[in-house]
Design a protein around this motif. Structure first.
Motif, PDB file in Angstrom:
ATOM      1  N   GLY A  41       0.832  -1.195   0.000  1.00 34.90           N
ATOM      2  CA  GLY A  41       0.000   0.000   0.000  1.00 34.90           C
ATOM      3  C   GLY A  41       0.871   1.251   0.000  1.00 34.90           C
ATOM      4  N   GLU A  45       0.501   4.590  -2.337  1.00 33.18           N
ATOM      5  CA  GLU A  45       0.367   5.904  -1.689  1.00 33.18           C
ATOM      6  C   GLU A  45       1.468   6.856  -2.177  1.00 33.18           C
ATOM      7  OE1 GLU A  45      -1.681   4.370   2.494  1.00 33.18           O
ATOM      8  OE2 GLU A  45       0.419   4.905   2.477  1.00 33.18           O
ATOM      9  N   ALA A 160      -0.046  -6.345   4.316  1.00 31.10           N
ATOM     10  CA  ALA A 160       0.098  -6.594   5.756  1.00 31.10           C
ATOM     11  C   ALA A 160      -1.048  -7.464   6.277  1.00 31.10           C
ATOM     12  CB  ALA A 160       0.125  -5.265   6.504  1.00 31.10           C
ATOM     13  N   ASP A 179     -12.604  -7.502   3.981  1.00 29.79           N
ATOM     14  CA  ASP A 179     -12.113  -7.018   2.679  1.00 29.79           C
ATOM     15  C   ASP A 179     -13.242  -7.185   1.675  1.00 29.79           C
ATOM     16  OD1 ASP A 179     -10.342  -6.363   0.360  1.00 29.79           O
ATOM     17  OD2 ASP A 179      -8.740  -6.658   1.806  1.00 29.79           O
ATOM     18  N   ARG A 180     -12.933  -7.099   0.380  1.00 32.66           N
ATOM     19  CA  ARG A 180     -13.971  -7.232  -0.650  1.00 32.66           C
ATOM     20  C   ARG A 180     -14.496  -8.657  -0.744  1.00 32.66           C
ATOM     21  NH1 ARG A 180     -13.748  -2.638  -3.777  1.00 32.66           N
ATOM     22  NH2 ARG A 180     -11.756  -1.616  -3.462  1.00 32.66           N
ATOM     23  N   LYS A 183     -12.585 -11.466  -2.390  1.00 31.29           N
ATOM     24  CA  LYS A 183     -11.413 -12.049  -1.724  1.00 31.29           C
ATOM     25  C   LYS A 183     -11.800 -13.054  -0.634  1.00 31.29           C
ATOM     26  CE  LYS A 183      -8.979  -7.750  -2.626  1.00 31.29           C
ATOM     27  NZ  LYS A 183      -8.142  -6.669  -2.164  1.00 31.29           N
ATOM     28  N   LEU A 266       0.732   1.794  14.924  1.00 29.57           N
ATOM     29  CA  LEU A 266       1.894   0.911  14.882  1.00 29.57           C
ATOM     30  C   LEU A 266       2.933   1.527  13.954  1.00 29.57           C
ATOM     31  CD1 LEU A 266       2.920  -1.981  15.669  1.00 29.57           C
ATOM     32  CD2 LEU A 266       2.027  -2.717  13.468  1.00 29.57           C
ATOM     33  N   VAL A 268       6.333   0.951  12.301  1.00 33.51           N
ATOM     34  CA  VAL A 268       7.133  -0.249  12.062  1.00 33.51           C
ATOM     35  C   VAL A 268       8.606   0.025  12.309  1.00 33.51           C
ATOM     36  CG1 VAL A 268       7.722  -2.000  10.363  1.00 33.51           C
ATOM     37  CG2 VAL A 268       5.445  -1.037  10.427  1.00 33.51           C
TER      38      VAL A 268
HETATM   39  N1  LIG Z   1       3.091   2.858  10.295  1.00 32.39           N
HETATM   40  C1  LIG Z   1       4.141   2.421   9.612  1.00 32.39           C
HETATM   41  O1  LIG Z   1       5.272   2.368  10.109  1.00 32.39           O
HETATM   42  C2  LIG Z   1       3.928   1.925   8.210  1.00 32.39           C
HETATM   43  C3  LIG Z   1       4.974   1.368   7.464  1.00 32.39           C
HETATM   44  C4  LIG Z   1       4.710   0.908   6.186  1.00 32.39           C
HETATM   45  C5  LIG Z   1       3.404   0.988   5.661  1.00 32.39           C
HETATM   46  N2  LIG Z   1       2.419   1.548   6.416  1.00 32.39           N
HETATM   47  C6  LIG Z   1       1.041   1.684   5.935  1.00 32.39           C
HETATM   48  O2  LIG Z   1       0.404   0.439   5.811  1.00 32.39           O
HETATM   49  C7  LIG Z   1      -0.760   0.668   5.000  1.00 32.39           C
HETATM   50  C8  LIG Z   1      -1.001  -0.292   3.873  1.00 32.39           C
HETATM   51  O3  LIG Z   1      -0.948  -1.602   4.159  1.00 32.39           O
HETATM   52  P1  LIG Z   1      -0.850  -2.695   2.987  1.00 32.39           P
HETATM   53  O4  LIG Z   1       0.472  -2.621   2.320  1.00 32.39           O
HETATM   54  O5  LIG Z   1      -1.264  -3.954   3.619  1.00 32.39           O
HETATM   55  O6  LIG Z   1      -1.955  -2.183   1.894  1.00 32.39           O
HETATM   56  P2  LIG Z   1      -2.604  -2.995   0.715  1.00 32.39           P
HETATM   57  O7  LIG Z   1      -1.728  -4.125   0.283  1.00 32.39           O
HETATM   58  O8  LIG Z   1      -2.997  -1.959  -0.284  1.00 32.39           O
HETATM   59  O9  LIG Z   1      -3.922  -3.637   1.352  1.00 32.39           O
HETATM   60  C9  LIG Z   1      -5.045  -2.895   1.720  1.00 32.39           C
HETATM   61  C10 LIG Z   1      -6.251  -3.830   1.670  1.00 32.39           C
HETATM   62  O10 LIG Z   1      -7.391  -3.159   2.219  1.00 32.39           O
HETATM   63  C11 LIG Z   1      -8.512  -3.409   1.350  1.00 32.39           C
HETATM   64  N3  LIG Z   1      -9.541  -2.387   1.529  1.00 32.39           N
HETATM   65  C12 LIG Z   1      -9.849  -1.328   0.736  1.00 32.39           C
HETATM   66  N4  LIG Z   1     -10.887  -0.648   1.287  1.00 32.39           N
HETATM   67  C13 LIG Z   1     -11.226  -1.281   2.422  1.00 32.39           C
HETATM   68  C14 LIG Z   1     -12.228  -1.060   3.417  1.00 32.39           C
HETATM   69  N5  LIG Z   1     -13.079  -0.028   3.351  1.00 32.39           N
HETATM   70  N6  LIG Z   1     -12.298  -1.922   4.456  1.00 32.39           N
HETATM   71  C15 LIG Z   1     -11.458  -2.972   4.544  1.00 32.39           C
HETATM   72  N7  LIG Z   1     -10.487  -3.239   3.639  1.00 32.39           N
HETATM   73  C16 LIG Z   1     -10.375  -2.399   2.596  1.00 32.39           C
HETATM   74  C17 LIG Z   1      -7.855  -3.361  -0.002  1.00 32.39           C
HETATM   75  O11 LIG Z   1      -8.718  -3.888  -0.966  1.00 32.39           O
HETATM   76  P3  LIG Z   1      -8.618  -3.371  -2.484  1.00 32.39           P
HETATM   77  O12 LIG Z   1      -7.167  -3.385  -2.852  1.00 32.39           O
HETATM   78  O13 LIG Z   1      -9.413  -4.386  -3.225  1.00 32.39           O
HETATM   79  O14 LIG Z   1      -9.162  -2.003  -2.500  1.00 32.39           O
HETATM   80  C18 LIG Z   1      -6.612  -4.216   0.250  1.00 32.39           C
HETATM   81  O15 LIG Z   1      -6.902  -5.590   0.175  1.00 32.39           O
HETATM   82  C19 LIG Z   1      -0.500   1.942   4.228  1.00 32.39           C
HETATM   83  O16 LIG Z   1      -1.420   2.917   4.621  1.00 32.39           O
HETATM   84  C20 LIG Z   1       0.920   2.294   4.579  1.00 32.39           C
HETATM   85  O17 LIG Z   1       1.161   3.681   4.602  1.00 32.39           O
HETATM   86  C21 LIG Z   1       2.660   2.024   7.665  1.00 32.39           C
END
Ligand SMILES: NC(=O)c1ccc[n+]([C@@H]2O[C@H](COP(=O)([O-])OP(=O)(O)OC[C@H]3O[C@@H](n4cnc5c(N)ncnc54)[C@H](OP(=O)(O)O)[C@@H]3O)[C@@H](O)[C@H]2O)c1
Length: 332
Positions: A41, A45, A160, A179-180, A183, A266, A268
Motif C-alpha cells: 500500500g 500511496e 500486511a 475485505d472485498r 477475496k 503501529l 514499524v
Molecule cells: N506505520 C508504519 O510504520 C507503516 C509502514 C509501512 C506501511 N504503512 C502503511 O500500511 C498501509 C497499507 O498496508 P498494505 O500494504 O497492507 O496495503 P494494501 O496491500 O494496499 O492492502 C489494503 C487492503 O485493504 C482493502 N480495503 C480497501 N478498502 C477497504 C475497506 N473499506 N475496508 C477494509 N479493507 C479495505 C484493499 O482492498 P482493495 O485493494 O481491493 O481495495 C486491500 O486488500 C498503508 O497505509 C501504509 O502507509 C505504515
C-alpha cells in the motif's frame, strides 16, 4: 540501467520506463541487482502522494522517483563500511528509506537487508519484508494476541493484512477478516474463521466485539471503533488519512480511562531479527506469502493498476530480471 520512474504524483500512467544512471552506493549502502520486488500500500500511496505522509520530503513532486521498497536480489557492490555482505550474496529487505526496487539495480541501506536463507526464492523473499514485519510487530508485540482472543483484521486481503490473518491464527485467535467479497475464498484459505465484505457490511455494527482490531488503513469514526472493541481491547492501525489518525490517537488517549480501550498507531521498526523470523516461519510452512500476481518488469504499471483498482489478491510481485527482448524470466 532501466528503471520505472515517476516525476509527478498521480495514477500508474505517470510511470515511465527510462534509462537512468546506476546508483553509486554510499559507505553504508549495498548495491542490489533486483531479482524481484513486491508492492505494498505504501507504494501506491507514494505514487498518488496521498495520504499526506506520502509526501514527506517531496511536497510537490516525488523526492525518490523510482518506487519499490520490498526487494530481493543479489549484491552487486558494497560501500566502504559494509562488512556483512559480499558480491553475489542473495539479500532481501524493506528499503523504505531509499526505495528504488523498480530499477534494475537499487541502492539499499546495509541495515535494511538480510541474507535470504537457503530454500527461500527471490519472489517469496521480496513478498515478505514490509507486510509480514508490520503484521508480526502488530500481532505478536503490540497486541500480544493470545489463544482464544477475537481478532479482526481490516484490509485482510492486502499485503500486511494477509500476514496478520495468518499470524493471528498462529497465535490461536479466532480471526475475522474484512475485505472485498471477491477475496472471501482467498481469506478463508489463509485461515480466517469469518469473512466480512466491507462493501455490504459494517463490521462495527455486526454485534460481534473484538479483543484486537488490526486495521491497515483507518476509515471509521472513533465511536465506531470503540463500539466494536471489547473492554480491555486494542485498535492497532498502520495507515490512514493524517487528520483521522491524529484524532483517533488524541481522543482515544483522552477517553481511555473511561473506555478501557486502547488505540495505537503501529510504527514499524526496522528489525532484522523480525525479518529473519518471518523468513523462518515461511520456510517452516507456518505462514506463506500469499502471492496473488506476478508481473514481468516491463509491465510494472499494470501491477500498480491492479493495486489501485482494488483487484489485487494478497501480494503483487514484479519480477526484476530482464532479458534483452524486454520480457522477464523467473528468478527462482
Ligand atoms: N506505520 C508504519 O510504520 C507503516 C509502514 C509501512 C506501511 N504503512 C502503511 O500500511 C498501509 C497499507 O498496508 P498494505 O500494504 O497492507 O496495503 P494494501 O496491500 O494496499 O492492502 C489494503 C487492503 O485493504 C482493502 N480495503 C480497501 N478498502 C477497504 C475497506 N473499506 N475496508 C477494509 N479493507 C479495505 C484493499 O482492498 P482493495 O485493494 O481491493 O481495495 C486491500 O486488500 C498503508 O497505509 C501504509 O502507509 C505504515
Amino acid at each position: 540501467m532501466k528503471a520505472w520512474v515517476h516525476h509527478r504524483y498521480g495514477t500508474p500512467d505517470e510511470l515511465r520506463l527510462a534509462d537512468v544512471p546506476v546508483p553509486t552506493p554510499r559507505e553504508d549502502e549495498v548495491l542490489v541487482r533486483v531479482a524481484a520486488v513486491s508492492l505494498n500500500g505504501s507504494d501506491s500511496e507514494a505514487l498518488r502522494g496521498y495520504p499526506g505522509y506520502a509526501r514527506l520530503g517531496g511536497l510537490r513532486k516525488p523526492r525518490r522517483p523510482i518506487l519499490g521498497s520490498d526487494l530481493a536480489g543479489r549484491v552487486e557492490a558494497v560501500g566502504g563500511k559494509v562488512t556483512r555482505f559480499a558480491v553475489g550474496d542473495p539479500v532481501f529487505g524493506d528499503n523504505l528509506s531509499r526505495l528504488g526496487g523498480l530499477g534494475e539495480v537499487a541502492s539499499a541501506q546495509d541495515r535494511s537487508l538480510a541474507r535470504i536463507p537457503e530454500g527461500l526464492g527471490f519472489r517469496e523473499a521480496a513478498a515478505l519484508p514490509q507486510g509480514a514485519v508490520i503484521a508480526l510487530q502488530g500481532i505478536r508485540d503490540a497486541a500480544r494476541v493470545a489463544p482464544g482472543q477475537a481478532v479482526l483484521v481490516s484490509g485482510a486481503g492486502g499485503s500486511a493484512g494477509s500476514f496478520a490473518v495468518q499470524l493471528a491464527k498462529l497465535h490461536g485467535a479466532d480471526v475475522t477478516a474484512v475485505d472485498r467479497a471477491a477475496k472471501a475464498a482467498f481469506l478463508r484459505d489463509l485461515g480466517a474463521d469469518a469473512v466480512v465484505d466491507f462493501e455490504r457490511e459494517d463490521f462495527t455494527r455486526g454485534g460481534k466485539r473484538y479483543d484486537v482490531i488490526f486495521d491497515v488503513f483507518v476509515r471509521r469514526s472513533l465511536s465506531a471503533y470503540l463500539r466494536a472493541l471489547r473492554p480491555g481491547g486494542i485498535l492497532l492501525f498502520v495507515g490512514g488519512p493524517v487528520r483521522r489518525m491524529l484524532w483517533l490517537l488524541l481522543a482515544g488517549a483522552v477517553l481511555r480511562p473511561f473506555t478501557r480501550k486502547r488505540i495505537r498507531l503501529l510504527i514499524v521498526r526496522a528489525r532484522l531479527d523480525d525479518l529473519r523470523e518471518v523468513a523462518e516461519l515461511t520456510l517452516a510452512g507456518r505462514i506463506r506469502p500469499a502471492i496473488g500476481h506476478v508481473f514481468p518488469f516491463d509491465e510494472a504499471p499494470e501491477a500498480f493498476r491492479l493495486l489501485v483498482d482494488g483487484r489485487a489478491l494478497g501480494k503483487v510481485v514484479i519480477d526484476g530480471t530482464r532479458t534483452p527482448s524486454g520480457r522477464s524470466d523467473a528468478a527462482d
